[in-house]
Design an enzyme around this catalytic site. Structure first.
Site, mmCIF file in Angstrom:
data_model
loop_
_atom_site.group_PDB
_atom_site.id
_atom_site.type_symbol
_atom_site.label_atom_id
_atom_site.label_comp_id
_atom_site.label_asym_id
_atom_site.label_seq_id
_atom_site.Cartn_x
_atom_site.Cartn_y
_atom_site.Cartn_z
ATOM 1 N N GLY A 92 25.510 35.799 15.633
ATOM 2 C CA GLY A 92 25.837 37.012 16.386
ATOM 3 C C GLY A 92 25.770 38.247 15.485
ATOM 4 N N THR A 107 36.232 29.373 24.691
ATOM 5 C CA THR A 107 35.745 29.547 23.313
ATOM 6 C C THR A 107 36.830 30.081 22.381
ATOM 7 N N THR A 154 40.703 40.792 15.918
ATOM 8 C CA THR A 154 40.418 42.161 16.359
ATOM 9 C C THR A 154 41.686 43.005 16.457
ATOM 10 N N ASP A 155 41.519 44.318 16.295
ATOM 11 C CA ASP A 155 42.650 45.245 16.494
ATOM 12 C C ASP A 155 43.149 45.213 17.941
ATOM 13 N N GLU A 156 42.304 44.715 18.862
ATOM 14 C CA GLU A 156 42.686 44.750 20.282
ATOM 15 C C GLU A 156 43.888 43.864 20.589
ATOM 16 N N TYR A 191 39.924 39.364 27.258
ATOM 17 C CA TYR A 191 39.317 39.179 25.932
ATOM 18 C C TYR A 191 40.390 39.218 24.842
ATOM 19 N N ALA A 231 43.595 39.004 25.026
ATOM 20 C CA ALA A 231 44.627 37.963 25.183
ATOM 21 C C ALA A 231 44.112 36.637 24.625
ATOM 22 N N LYS A 277 41.851 36.299 22.256
ATOM 23 C CA LYS A 277 41.796 36.412 20.794
ATOM 24 C C LYS A 277 43.211 36.251 20.213
ATOM 25 N N ASN A 324 33.353 47.578 15.280
ATOM 26 C CA ASN A 324 32.187 47.519 14.386
ATOM 27 C C ASN A 324 30.961 48.129 15.052
ATOM 28 N N LYS A 340 27.317 46.736 24.030
ATOM 29 C CA LYS A 340 28.410 47.487 23.403
ATOM 30 C C LYS A 340 28.050 48.967 23.328
ATOM 31 N N ARG A 343 38.193 55.224 19.491
ATOM 32 C CA ARG A 343 37.959 53.982 18.754
ATOM 33 C C ARG A 343 37.856 54.308 17.268
HETATM 34 P P1 NAD Z 1 28.819 38.683 19.191
HETATM 35 O O1 NAD Z 1 29.107 38.568 20.637
HETATM 36 O O2 NAD Z 1 27.697 39.540 18.718
HETATM 37 O O3 NAD Z 1 28.560 37.230 18.555
HETATM 38 C C1 NAD Z 1 29.338 36.113 18.902
HETATM 39 C C2 NAD Z 1 28.619 34.889 18.365
HETATM 40 O O4 NAD Z 1 29.405 33.733 18.682
HETATM 41 C C3 NAD Z 1 27.234 34.658 18.981
HETATM 42 O O5 NAD Z 1 26.323 34.264 17.989
HETATM 43 C C4 NAD Z 1 27.468 33.531 19.984
HETATM 44 O O6 NAD Z 1 26.324 32.744 20.228
HETATM 45 C C5 NAD Z 1 28.558 32.752 19.257
HETATM 46 N N1 NAD Z 1 29.363 31.934 20.183
HETATM 47 C C6 NAD Z 1 29.919 32.306 21.362
HETATM 48 N N2 NAD Z 1 30.587 31.275 21.903
HETATM 49 C C7 NAD Z 1 30.452 30.234 21.041
HETATM 50 C C8 NAD Z 1 30.931 28.897 21.027
HETATM 51 N N3 NAD Z 1 31.667 28.414 22.032
HETATM 52 N N4 NAD Z 1 30.622 28.114 19.976
HETATM 53 C C9 NAD Z 1 29.859 28.583 18.951
HETATM 54 N N5 NAD Z 1 29.366 29.834 18.929
HETATM 55 C C10 NAD Z 1 29.678 30.649 19.941
HETATM 56 O O7 NAD Z 1 30.193 39.129 18.531
HETATM 57 P P2 NAD Z 1 30.543 40.044 17.288
HETATM 58 O O8 NAD Z 1 30.688 41.435 17.752
HETATM 59 O O9 NAD Z 1 29.643 39.711 16.182
HETATM 60 O O10 NAD Z 1 32.013 39.508 16.965
HETATM 61 C C11 NAD Z 1 32.214 38.437 16.055
HETATM 62 C C12 NAD Z 1 33.711 38.202 15.890
HETATM 63 O O11 NAD Z 1 34.337 39.374 15.406
HETATM 64 C C13 NAD Z 1 34.419 37.844 17.193
HETATM 65 O O12 NAD Z 1 35.387 36.863 16.903
HETATM 66 C C14 NAD Z 1 35.081 39.144 17.620
HETATM 67 O O13 NAD Z 1 36.237 38.894 18.376
HETATM 68 C C15 NAD Z 1 35.406 39.754 16.272
HETATM 69 N N6 NAD Z 1 35.471 41.224 16.221
HETATM 70 C C16 NAD Z 1 34.456 41.984 16.754
HETATM 71 C C17 NAD Z 1 34.515 43.360 16.617
HETATM 72 C C18 NAD Z 1 33.411 44.258 17.155
HETATM 73 O O14 NAD Z 1 33.592 45.481 17.160
HETATM 74 N N7 NAD Z 1 32.269 43.750 17.566
HETATM 75 C C19 NAD Z 1 35.605 43.960 15.970
HETATM 76 C C20 NAD Z 1 36.612 43.146 15.461
HETATM 77 C C21 NAD Z 1 36.525 41.789 15.583
HETATM 78 O O1 DAU Z 2 38.222 47.050 18.644
HETATM 79 C C1 DAU Z 2 37.472 45.923 18.333
HETATM 80 C C2 DAU Z 2 36.727 45.480 19.561
HETATM 81 O O2 DAU Z 2 35.699 46.439 19.792
HETATM 82 C C3 DAU Z 2 36.140 44.091 19.450
HETATM 83 O O3 DAU Z 2 37.178 43.162 19.321
HETATM 84 C C4 DAU Z 2 35.298 43.755 20.685
HETATM 85 O O4 DAU Z 2 34.675 42.501 20.543
HETATM 86 C C5 DAU Z 2 34.245 44.826 20.853
HETATM 87 O O5 DAU Z 2 33.512 44.589 22.043
HETATM 88 C C6 DAU Z 2 34.886 46.216 20.901
HETATM 89 O O6 DAU Z 2 35.632 46.408 22.119
HETATM 90 P P1 DAU Z 2 35.583 47.810 22.907
HETATM 91 O O7 DAU Z 2 35.948 47.568 24.304
HETATM 92 O O8 DAU Z 2 36.301 48.859 22.167
HETATM 93 O O9 DAU Z 2 33.992 48.102 22.745
HETATM 94 P P2 DAU Z 2 32.872 48.598 23.785
HETATM 95 O O10 DAU Z 2 31.651 48.846 22.962
HETATM 96 O O11 DAU Z 2 32.762 47.711 24.961
HETATM 97 O O12 DAU Z 2 33.451 49.982 24.259
HETATM 98 C C7 DAU Z 2 33.792 51.010 23.339
HETATM 99 C C8 DAU Z 2 34.360 52.182 24.133
HETATM 100 O O13 DAU Z 2 33.313 52.758 24.909
HETATM 101 C C9 DAU Z 2 35.433 51.787 25.114
HETATM 102 O O14 DAU Z 2 36.404 52.820 25.176
HETATM 103 C C10 DAU Z 2 34.705 51.671 26.436
HETATM 104 C C11 DAU Z 2 33.614 52.735 26.318
HETATM 105 N N1 DAU Z 2 32.358 52.438 27.036
HETATM 106 C C12 DAU Z 2 31.755 51.242 26.842
HETATM 107 C C13 DAU Z 2 30.592 50.909 27.497
HETATM 108 C C14 DAU Z 2 29.935 49.576 27.300
HETATM 109 C C15 DAU Z 2 31.794 53.400 27.867
HETATM 110 O O15 DAU Z 2 32.328 54.512 28.026
HETATM 111 N N2 DAU Z 2 30.637 53.083 28.537
HETATM 112 C C16 DAU Z 2 30.022 51.876 28.402
HETATM 113 O O16 DAU Z 2 28.982 51.652 29.063
#
Ligand code: NAD
Ligand code: DAU
Length: 330
Positions: free
Chosen positions: A10, A94, A119-121, A143, A145, A147, A173, A182, A207
């Site tokens: 991912g 998952t 996550t901070d969420e 989501y 909850a 985590k 991120n 995202k 954010r």
């Molecule tokens: P992502 O959705 O890009 O990637 C998730 C990965 O997990 C994918 O490769 C998917 O195939 C794999 N996956 C999903 N279900 C699975 C399962 N049952 N078994 C094995 N693999 C599985 O997510 P991301 O944004 O890279 O997030 C990675 C981690 O970081 C997550 O745990 C997320 O909660 C955490 N996180 C994300 C953010 C963010 O802003 N994206 C911030 C803080 C923490």
């Molecule tokens: O804070 C960490 C989290 O950040 C991670 O744990 C999550 O996996 C990751 O998805 C992310 O969650 P958010 O809900 O903050 O991210 P998202 O990119 O979905 O949305 C960021 C902000 O933008 C949020 O306030 C919702 C808004 N948004 C999002 C989308 C997709 C919009 O206004 N329009 C949109 O179409």
């Protein structure tokens, strides 16, 4: 070091694997279910072993551990808040049950270190100030909850079985290889295609943006120096409202603000996230990329890597987009 990285195909996982291979010379096995968000091409050229399977499948986990690993880092999760609102089941499967199966395997195989990526969420929304690791866990979406459920199981394995667990909680991120559901990649690709930019509610949700390579470096610090049983927040250096982010993207893509469209708000939308990161800083980490610089680099990466996102934008994502936003992609 021999590492098992779950969810390593991912967004954040693959950036982390790249750092571990290039900067640390690690031997890496990736276990990934290759859901819509998991893409083998994210690992191209890195020489890692990819085991295709779910973390909730004990046999696949055993196959991935093979004759042993020094540590497990678990990124595997369902991650998109909007998808958790329309279909929460996969999130519990998952993020909660999957974490349990992995923890059980780590305990049985006496793995020395288990790092859970969280996550901070899990702390919910905060109007002023920043969350610390002692802040109460008050998640608001299915989501977050799920985590939080995973995190609580991780901590129980330390207390009950003495498994050496640590939890890394990141803020939002952004960077290369992020699936375009995202905010940032969605808005970049829509701007490049002259599609409308759908801003939820009033666009004033805040954010705390963290460049993905900074999160990876933070996780490496926690892997190496984190104290077992502890939680470490890893927050970005800058906060921004969504509308400021969108206007920044329009500036970097040379597009007009008339593309902005305010749409119905996300149900239960958290207003603001902000993470205090003093504890991980004490381990020697600090963020290196400020948001303005990281956003410009990210826009450039998407502009230069159409071959990465074209198959996504013409596949599952297109259907998701039409279902979720009720309009077609251009
Ligand atoms: P992502 O959705 O890009 O990637 C998730 C990965 O997990 C994918 O490769 C998917 O195939 C794999 N996956 C999903 N279900 C699975 C399962 N049952 N078994 C094995 N693999 C599985 O997510 P991301 O944004 O890279 O997030 C990675 C981690 O970081 C997550 O745990 C997320 O909660 C955490 N996180 C994300 C953010 C963010 O802003 N994206 C911030 C803080 C923490
Ligand atoms: O804070 C960490 C989290 O950040 C991670 O744990 C999550 O996996 C990751 O998805 C992310 O969650 P958010 O809900 O903050 O991210 P998202 O990119 O979905 O949305 C960021 C902000 O933008 C949020 O306030 C919702 C808004 N948004 C999002 C989308 C997709 C919009 O206004 N329009 C949109 O179409």
């Amino acid at each position: 070091m021999k590492l098992l990285v779950c969810g390593g195909a991912g967004f954040i996982g693959s950036n982390f694997v790249r750092q571990r291979v290039t900067d640390h010379g690690d031997q890496v096995v990736v276990l990934d279910a290759l859901t819509y968000a998991g893409r083998p091409e994210n690992l191209e050229g890195l020489g890692v072993t990819l085991v295709h399977g779910e973390i909730q499948n004990a046999e696949k986990v055993a196959e991935a551990i093979g004759d042993g690993v020094d540590a497990i880092v678990n990124f595997a999760a369902e991650t998109h808040v909007d998808r958790s609102i329309s279909g929460p089941d996969a999130f519990v499967e998952t993020n909660v049950r999957g974490s349990l199966v992995l923890l059980e395997a780590a305990r049985e195989r006496e793995v020395k270190r288990y790092v859970q990526i969280s996550t901070d969420e899990v702390y919910g929304s905060i109007e002023e100030g920043s969350f610390t690791e002692e802040s109460p866990i008050v998640p608001s979406s299915p989501y977050s909850a799920s985590k939080a459920g995973g995190d609580l199981l991780v901590q129980s394995y330390l207390h009950t079985y003495g498994l050496e667990t640590v939890i890394a909680r990141g803020s939002n991120n952004y960077g290369p290889y992020q699936y375009p559901e995202k905010l940032i990649p969605l808005m970049v690709l829509n701007a490049l295609h002259d599609d409308k930019l759908p801003v939820y509610g009033d666009g004033l949700n805040v954010r705390n943006w963290l460049y993905v390579e900074d999160f990876g470096r933070g996780i490496s610090h926690i892997l190496a120096h984190g104290v077992a049983g502890e939680v470490y927040n890893v927050g970005g250096p800058d906060e921004s409202t969504n509308i400021e982010v969108v206007k920044g993207i329009l500036k970097h893509t040379g597009k007009d603000e008339s593309l902005i469209e305010y749409v119905t708000d996300r149900p239960g939308h958290d207003r603001r996230y902000s993470l205090g990161s003093e504890k991980v800083r004490a381990l020697g980490w600090s963020a290196q990329v400020r948001f303005e610089e990281g956003l410009e680099k990210t826009v450039a990466w998407y502009r230069d890597n159409a071959a990465w996102w074209e198959p996504i934008r013409s596949g599952e994502f297109r259907e998701y987009y039409e279902r979720h936003y009720g309009r077609a992609l251009g």
